[in-house]
Design a protein around this motif. Structure first.
Motif, short mmCIF file in Angstrom:
data_model
loop_
_atom_site.label_atom_id
_atom_site.label_comp_id
_atom_site.label_asym_id
_atom_site.label_seq_id
_atom_site.Cartn_x
_atom_site.Cartn_y
_atom_site.Cartn_z
N ASP A 42 3.44 2.46 0.61
CA ASP A 42 3.37 1.60 -0.22
C ASP A 42 1.82 1.16 -0.30
OD1 ASP A 42 6.18 1.01 -0.26
OD2 ASP A 42 5.52 -0.01 1.52
N GLY A 58 7.43 -1.64 -5.14
CA GLY A 58 7.74 -2.51 -4.02
C GLY A 58 7.68 -1.73 -2.84
N LYS A 91 14.72 0.48 -4.31
CA LYS A 91 14.22 1.14 -5.59
C LYS A 91 15.08 2.21 -6.05
CE LYS A 91 9.93 1.97 -4.35
NZ LYS A 91 9.86 1.62 -2.98
N ASN A 135 8.46 -5.87 -10.27
CA ASN A 135 8.43 -5.48 -8.71
C ASN A 135 9.65 -6.03 -8.06
OD1 ASN A 135 7.53 -5.93 -5.94
ND2 ASN A 135 5.92 -7.42 -6.46
N GLU A 158 10.44 -6.36 -4.95
CA GLU A 158 10.36 -7.70 -3.85
C GLU A 158 10.58 -8.76 -4.42
OE1 GLU A 158 6.41 -7.20 -2.15
OE2 GLU A 158 6.71 -4.93 -2.07
#
Length: 516
Positions: free
Chosen positions: A192, A355, A361, A507, A509
């Motif tokens: 990431d 993310g 994902k 996102n 997250e």
């Protein structure tokens, strides 16, 4: 540290490396660059002795320890992340066990034996202290946190990890081993943004040598001071970063083109003179002299033009206003990965999902497309959807050639149309007649993109499409996504790739129930 002399290698009729030479000096940070399929991974396999070259010599320094992270490394099942990382220090743990065994012997030792045992244990103790053995767990935690493994939990079984998380574990172990030469094959593919930043800083400060294969230009610019360029079987060395290499390589190509054109012109003049004058007695001597010049001239080859990919997605009729709506959708397999999600996507919007790895994902994409069932809740898909779905990795057991693979899905196409479609994606005749499983990651990705481009679609779903693509293919794909009038859902760890082509960034997250 490493000298490669006159190495040649090929697969069947296809030449990968032709009489190449290479050297790695102490402390050099080298990037090995080139288009997909030029032989970068083969070169790494040859220098690490996983692959025997057809000809040439490879000489390593006797003091070199080599750590190699390749694209296809695997982890043994049944171990925790911590077990794998502690294995980086196995020689030290073996020494500790040897020392413990000596302490056990002391109870029955005579005076001479005791003296010897005390000397040996003191020596081992000194080695362990100087090597930072008693700080191992702190060191493991530091590097693991830098690459995001602390968030996953070091006691997690490696069997439960995603492909990207496994790569992180292998990379962390390699960095902990601290070899004198580090060999990294596309290390940023599964990292990431924040972890790429951490790895960049780590490699900038790395005192030992490394060889890096990557298509991430900012990453190469920030970490490397020597570039080796592999093209048409040749390997050329350039001092400086990637931007400097591009500048010098352009000058070199212009010089080669100019030299070739000058020689063509010169040969034409000489041949014309010989043809007009060889029959006449008065000028025959001059004609013979010119012919000798022609015979001795080393003929330059026209600089080879690499096949450049051109990508374009065909558009189907418009879908309904909403592509999908979710109602209390929970992602997961044996346990929930997210809290209940309620969101929707309108037609012709382009969104990127970002993310950390392993937080869902790819799972979200597959759930939205109906490939896997939701853990809970539901997804309502719009009408008239025609989907083009690019999966993150291709099957490693695909024994078909790209020709057969595409033809199996599009039997109505002619041989010429299949070849033409694959050629547009930057694949040569040698590529399309090899088995998919032996292609490089980038070549295999181009085959998968080719199949999507032969369909009429209005929803394009791309899961990490840039992972193995070379710079030109990446730029071309970005252009094709930008020009596509339909809806796009894109997973990528490269903000520079997607930021100016998407309408929104989601996102993941923000959705997850995991600690991130």
């Amino acid at each position: 540290m490493l000298v490669v002399e006159n190495v040649s290698h090929g697969f069947g009729a296809r030449t990968i490396l032709e009489n190449v030479s290479f050297r790695l000096k102490k402390g050099e940070h080298i990037a090995l660059v080139g288009a997909n399929g030029e032989g970068k991974s083969s070169f790494l396999n040859i220098i690490t002795k996983k692959l025997m070259p057809d000809a040439g010599n490879i000489k390593w320094s006797s003091r070199a320890t080599v750590g190699y992270l390749d694209q296809h490394s695997v982890l043994a099942k049944g171990n925790s992340i911590r077990d794998i990382l502690r294995d980086a220090f196995k020689p030290m743990f073996d020494l500790e066990q040897e020392m413990i065994g000596m302490y056990d012997k002391m109870g029955e030792a005579d005076e001479d034996q005791m003296t010897k045992l005390l000397e040996d244990t003191a020596e081992i103790q000194t080695i362990l202290e100087n090597s930072g053995f008693y700080m191992i767990d702190a060191k493991i935690q530091e590097v693991a946190n830098g690459l995001g493994l602390g968030d996953i939990g070091l006691d997690r079984d490696v069997t439960d990890l995603s492909g990207g998380q496994r790569t992180k574990v292998l990379l962390t172990k390699l960095l902990l081993e601290n070899p004198t030469i580090l060999i990294l094959d596309e290390p940023t593919n599964y990292l990431d943004e924040e972890h790429i930043v951490w790895l960049t800083r780590y490699l900038q400060e790395y005192e030992n040598s490394f060889i890096l294969v990557s298509h991430d230009i900012p990453f190469i610019n920030d970490t490397c001071n020597v570039i080796y360029h592999l093209e048409n079987g040749e390997l050329n060395r350039y001092k400086g970063n990637y931007d400097e290499f591009v500048r010098l390589n352009e000058i070199k190509k212009r010089q080669e083109e100019s030299a070739y054109e000058r020689q063509v012109e010169e040969r034409k003049k000489l041949e014309d003179f010989v043809a007009r004058n060889k029959a006449r007695v008065a000028t025959r001597g001059m004609a013979n002299s010119r012919q000798k010049i022609l015979d001795k001239m080393e003929i330059l080859e026209r600089p080879k033009e690499k096949i450049k990919p051109t990508f374009q997605f065909r558009e189907a009729r418009a879908a309904s206003r909403y592509i999908f709506k979710t109602k209390d959708l929970v992602l997961g397999y044996n346990e929930p990965l997210t809290k209940p999600l309620n969101f929707e996507l309108e037609r012709n919007k382009k969104v990127a999902l970002k993310g950390m790895n392993g937080i869902g994902k790819s799972t979200l994409l597959k759930t939205l497309l109906g490939i896997i069932k939701p853990f809970d809740g539901e997804v309502e898909l719009g009408d008239y959807l025609e989907v083009g779905y690019f999966e993150q990795e291709s099957s490693k057991d695909n024994y078909k050639t790209p020709m057969d693979d595409v033809w199996a899905e599009f039997p109505g196409l002619t041989n010429f149309e299949v070849r033409q479609a694959l050629s547009k994606c930057g694949l040569s005749n040698e590529h399309i007649t090899s088995q998919v499983r032996v292609l490089s990651g980038g070549e295999a990705a181009k085959v998968r993109l080719c199949k999507i481009m032969l369909k009429d679609i209005n929803l394009l779903v791309l899961d990490e499409p840039t992972n193995h693509l070379d710079v030109e293919a990446k730029d071309e794909l970005k252009k094709a996504i930008k020009e596509f009038k339909g809806t796009v859902v894109l997973v990528s760890h490269e903000p520079k790739f997607y930021m100016d082509i998407v309408d929104d960034v989601w996102n993941i997250e923000d959705f997850t129930t995991k600690i991130v």
